[in-house]
Write a protein that holds these residues in place. Structure first.
Motif, PDB file in Angstrom:
ATOM      1  N   LYS A 146       0.851  -1.242  -0.028  1.00 13.80           N
ATOM      2  CA  LYS A 146       0.275   0.056  -0.010  1.00 13.80           C
ATOM      3  C   LYS A 146       0.916   1.142  -0.023  1.00 13.80           C
ATOM      4  N   GLY A 147       1.974   1.216  -0.882  1.00 12.75           N
ATOM      5  CA  GLY A 147       2.611   2.459  -1.025  1.00 12.75           C
ATOM      6  C   GLY A 147       3.666   2.655   0.090  1.00 12.75           C
ATOM      7  N   ARG A 148       3.822   1.824   1.030  1.00 15.85           N
ATOM      8  CA  ARG A 148       4.895   2.020   2.174  1.00 15.85           C
ATOM      9  C   ARG A 148       5.820   0.759   1.940  1.00 15.85           C
ATOM     10  N   SER A 165      10.497   2.088   7.982  1.00 12.33           N
ATOM     11  CA  SER A 165       9.804   2.109   7.142  1.00 12.33           C
ATOM     12  C   SER A 165       9.927   3.242   6.372  1.00 12.33           C
ATOM     13  N   TRP A 166       9.392   3.417   4.917  1.00 12.00           N
ATOM     14  CA  TRP A 166       9.311   4.627   4.138  1.00 12.00           C
ATOM     15  C   TRP A 166       8.333   4.328   3.046  1.00 12.00           C
ATOM     16  N   TYR A 167       8.033   5.613   2.486  1.00 10.78           N
ATOM     17  CA  TYR A 167       7.317   5.544   1.431  1.00 10.78           C
ATOM     18  C   TYR A 167       8.022   5.086   0.161  1.00 10.78           C
ATOM     19  N   GLU A 168       7.207   4.421  -0.557  1.00 10.61           N
ATOM     20  CA  GLU A 168       7.676   3.874  -1.799  1.00 10.61           C
ATOM     21  C   GLU A 168       8.410   4.788  -2.611  1.00 10.61           C
ATOM     22  N   SER A 169       7.892   5.961  -2.691  1.00  9.05           N
ATOM     23  CA  SER A 169       8.493   6.686  -3.707  1.00  9.05           C
ATOM     24  C   SER A 169       9.970   7.046  -3.077  1.00  9.05           C
ATOM     25  N   ASP A 170      10.455   6.853  -1.977  1.00  8.22           N
ATOM     26  CA  ASP A 170      11.545   7.215  -1.448  1.00  8.22           C
ATOM     27  C   ASP A 170      12.356   5.868  -1.565  1.00  8.22           C
TER      28      ASP A 170
END
Length: 888
Positions: A146-148, A165-170
């Motif tokens: 879910k984007g994470r 954890s981090w955002y998938e964009s990072d």
């Protein structure tokens, strides 16, 4: 070593088999191998572990073993008693090993039953022979939901369990950074990431990590949450900053599940997980960490010529691991930093205490991993004695530390554990439970009785014989034995009438009769069972003792952390005294002021007093008169790169709580350290040296903040002069106007010294020129350098003198008029200052070409040879020159 009967029988069966026919042993091997396709199967045949088919081919190559054949099957083998040596080498190659043992009676008729009893992987290895005492052995897991992105890693030998954890964009930034920091031995991934470009690019840079992929359904959030609750024995995970939807839950839960299924242990000593965020530690990308050579050097990946080498005066394995962790996770909290500093200072001021502590720490073994082995029921008697000796030495140390501000767990429990082991276990016990020689005399009355019987067989029999002689009056009564009838009483025929009624006739001989009694049968049974009873009782007593110690696993792990902390702080104090370092003043300001700073690694490997110290004073405080951007020019080999790195390392040392190599230091805590130094390519990803350089530069410009510390060296040098200068100029503007962070920017583009900004200061490396002799003084001073002395360095490198002469001729030509190459109307950067929100790069300083058209045409005229030209070529050249100059 000769092969065992089992192996030889297998060989003889194979030799009699028809071509292509499989023996029962090979059929058994293939059946077990079918269930363990992903592991190298160590198949026990008597005194050897054998490998067949593809396993044999691969292992013989990796371990340099002789490859033989059994029928049509390739085969190689190793002696079982030396297996750990070979397993350790295979684990370092990233292999998984399945140990298949003989569980049936090898003397029984027919095929011996075998089964896999253990699977050993790089991240689940437990034996000390497979581990590096100075580094954690992390098993890691990553999954996206879910984007994470959730990332967790666990060292089962020490119970260290972390997650973030981090955002998938990072993903691109954070995955490589975390892999570089924890450096796992094994990584578990869902199959959906098998073709993920970011993941695969990172793994290409870390080929030593063993990677396994599993179906995505294994990473179920709900099941993982329940698995963590069961492991930690809690009703929720709020105490660990987690809930049912936290992205860290899935990878953490799968790690525990994998551990249970692979290493067949539920790791009872793993009772919690630490969830952390980037804000808690100084952030360094993997490239910066490698370029600064913090825990390993760029040349061969060892700790030699690294910062770790300078600080590594720890005496315990726990201290070595903690020191490595501090270097990879520097603090940002000033109060925590000062707490560490105070303990380091305590040792610096009390050298007698430092010497006392170091001496005793040398006698403390790895309590952390010993406690883990006890908890997982892997510890033998020598491990338990090692734990006792280590705790005894720690109790002596803490007596001295208790009054010095160190906080410790209560010592009564440690004393109880020491007393328990000392009273129960022999000083030099056996390691195998079946060997005996483990439990001390006096610990168990039952065991002592069995030992008395086992050790005094003749005396027991003689005493009984004397009893019967006294009761019967038969003085020639003898107790004897043989393999057929066991023990018996022998009486000559002449005394037959004196034989009492409780004597039972066993056998009548010509000259004597043999008898037994109920009492003699009991003695015989006791003697026969004594050895077996000793082994069984010792085993039961040892397991009971080990279970009692395991009840205090958490206490032992906490004690191990206390020892590691004291070891590391004393090690930092030792380094400070050895190298003459000072305690820095660390606060939340944006100052960075160093007096007499040195590079810790370079200084360590130079003769004493030869390193030239340098100062730096920059500040990003608004009211400060100091600039926050230092532009450094100077020749090659003059020490620019050393100067850049030393200041970054000083900042890092200060934020782990260490003293620093300087005469005086005031350091405002930074949130990130960036190091854009050195040239490298990434051919595996199709990236040139310049592309790598620009990628790293882009990362800095996108992620640095006002509290960051940036060092950049030779930005733009990988392309043409005009392009490179333009990029370096624009990057400098952005750092000055948008980011406003503390920056050291080294360059050979002297044109950059024309930048005009109130927060920019010019520094250069001092050079002494006397006649034709040039000396690099390695001293920083204010101002700008006018020469790079590149031709001088080329001469030192041994270029032919004809090349050097020609280079000087060309240089003289190019330098004519070069002072006017940058437009006088370039403008002051002062007029271009805007806030970051106003996009300062939308305005730029106009930059003309570095050389005028006339200079370029003149240089081409001087370099061409008219004698070698055709008329047509000469006309074309003249036409091109006219076209080039017509733009005027």
């Amino acid at each position: 070593m000769a092969r065992s009967k089992d192996a030889l029988v297998a060989g003889s069966v194979q030799s009699r088999a028809e071509p292509g026919e499989l023996t029962p042993v090979m059929l058994q091997y293939l059946s077990i191998k079918e269930e363990h396709k992903d592991e190298v199967l160590f198949f026990r045949l008597g005194d050897f572990y054998e490998m067949f088919n593809q396993d044999a081919i691969e292992v013989s190559r990796l371990l340099n073993l002789t490859l033989t054949h059994r029928g049509a099957a390739p085969m190689c083998g190793i002696p079982f008693h030396a297996a750990k040596i070979y397993i350790a080498r295979l684990l370092r190659c990233g292999k998984r090993i399945a140990i298949c043992e003989q569980i049936g009676d090898p003397k029984a008729k027919g095929l011996t039953e075998r089964k896999v009893i253990e699977i050993i992987t790089p991240g689940t290895a437990l034996e000390s022979e497979y581990l590096d005492g100075g580094a954690n052995n992390f098993l890691a897991c990553l999954c996206l939901q879910k984007g994470r992105a959730g990332f967790a890693y666990l060292d089962v030998t020490t119970s260290d369990f972390f997650a973030t954890s981090w955002y998938e964009s990072d993903m691109e930034e954070n995955f490589s950074k975390e892999i570089g920091r924890c450096h796992p031995r094994e990584l578990l991934l869902p199959q959906s990431l098998e073709k993920n470009e970011i993941v695969q690019n990172t793994l290409l840079q870390n080929e030593e990590i063993a990677v396994s992929y599993y179906p995505d359904w294994n990473f179920d959030q709900s099941l993982s949450y329940k698995r963590l609750l069961a492991q930690f024995k809690t009703v929720n995970l709020q105490g660990f900053s987690l809930d049912e939807k936290s992205p860290e839950v899935a990878p953490a839960g799968f790690l525990l599940d994998y551990l249970q299924k692979t290493a067949t242990t539920n790791a009872p000593h793993v009772t919690g997980i630490k969830v952390y965020r980037d804000s808690q530690f100084v952030i360094m990308d993997d490239s910066s960490r490698r370029n600064l050579e913090i825990v390993e050097n760029l040349r061969d990946g060892s700790s030699q010529f690294s910062l770790l080498e300078c600080l590594s005066h720890t005496e315990t394995a726990m201290g070595k691991r903690l020191l490595r962790s501090w270097l990879l996770y520097p603090l940002t909290n000033v109060e925590e930093i000062r707490g560490r500093q105070n303990h380091v200072e305590l040792f610096v001021k009390n050298r007698n205490l430092l010497e006392f502590v170091h001496e005793l720490f040398g006698n403390i073994l790895d309590i952390e991993r010993l406690a883990g082995r006890v908890a997982m029921e892997r510890a033998h008697a020598k491990d338990v004695q090692a734990l006792r000796a280590s705790l005894e030495n720690w109790l002596k140390v803490r007596e001295q530390l208790d009054s010095c501000g160190f906080t410790h767990t209560e010592k009564n429990l440690a004393e109880q554990i020491v007393a328990l082991i000392k009273n129960a276990i022999l000083e030099d016990p056996a390691t195998a439970l079946g060997e005996g020689r483990i439990i001390k005399e006096g610990w168990s009355a039952e065991l002592d009785e069995y030992r008395r019987i086992h050790d005094n067989v003749n005396k027991i029999l003689d005493d009984y014989a004397e009893e019967e002689k006294a009761a019967t009056g038969i003085q020639n009564l003898r107790i004897r034995s043989n393999s057929l009838t066991g023990y018996y009483i022998e009486i000559t025929r002449g005394k037959s009438e004196q034989v009492p009624a409780h004597f039972i006739l066993r056998r009548a001989l010509t000259n004597a009769d043999r008898y037994t009694t109920v009492r003699l049968q009991e003695i015989e049974k006791q003697i026969g069972e004594a050895e077996l009873k000793i082994t069984e009782t010792e085993k039961a007593l040892f397991l009971e003792l080990r279970s009692k110690i395991a009840e205090h696993t958490n206490y032992l792990l906490q004690t191990a952390k206390e020892i590691a902390y004291a070891d590391v702080t004393s090690s930092l104090a030792y380094a400070a005294l050895l190298h003459g370092w000072v305690k820095p003043f660390v606060d939340n300001s944006k100052d960075f002021i160093i007096k007499g700073g040195r590079h810790p690694v370079v200084e360590l490997h130079l003769p004493s007093g030869e390193f030239v110290p340098n100062d730096i004073e920059i500040s990003a405080e608004k009211e400060s008169k100091s600039a926050y951007f230092a532009l450094i020019t100077g020749p090659n080999m003059a020490g620019k790169s050393t100067y850049l790195r030393q200041n970054a390392l000083i900042a890092l040392l200060a934020q782990i709580g260490s003293f620093v190599p300087a005469k005086e230091a005031h350091i405002g805590a930074v949130d990130r350290i960036f190091c854009r130094v050195g040239a490298s390519d990434n051919l595996a990803r199709g990236e040139s040296t310049f592309l790598v350089e620009m990628t790293e530069t882009a990362y800095i410009l996108r992620t640095a903040t006002e509290k960051s510390f940036v060092i950049m060296d030779e930005v733009g040098r990988g392309t043409s002069t005009e392009d490179g200068l333009s990029i370096a100029w624009a990057v400098s503007e952005y750092l000055l106007n948008a980011l406003k962070c503390k920056t050291l920017f080294a360059t050979h583009y002297h044109e950059l010294t024309r930048l005009d900004h109130p927060s920019l200061k010019l520094l250069c490396m001092e050079v002494s020129e006397e006649a034709d002799k040039i000396t690099f003084l390695r001293k920083i001073k204010e101002g700008a350098s006018e020469n790079s002395y590149g031709i001088h360095v080329a001469s030192l490198a041994g270029l032919p003198q004809s090349v050097i002469r020609r280079a000087n001729e060309i240089l003289n030509t190019l330098q004519k008029g070069a002072d006017s190459a940058v437009s006088e109307n370039a403008g002051s950067l002062q007029t271009l200052q805007t806030s970051a929100e106003e996009k300062p790069l939308e305005k730029s300083v106009s930059m003309p070409g570095l050389f005028s058209d006339e200079e370029l045409v003149l240089d081409e005229i001087l370099s061409c040879d008219p004698d070698d030209m055709t008329p047509r070529q000469a006309l074309d050249l003249v036409a091109r020159w006219k076209k080039s100059l017509s733009g005027r």
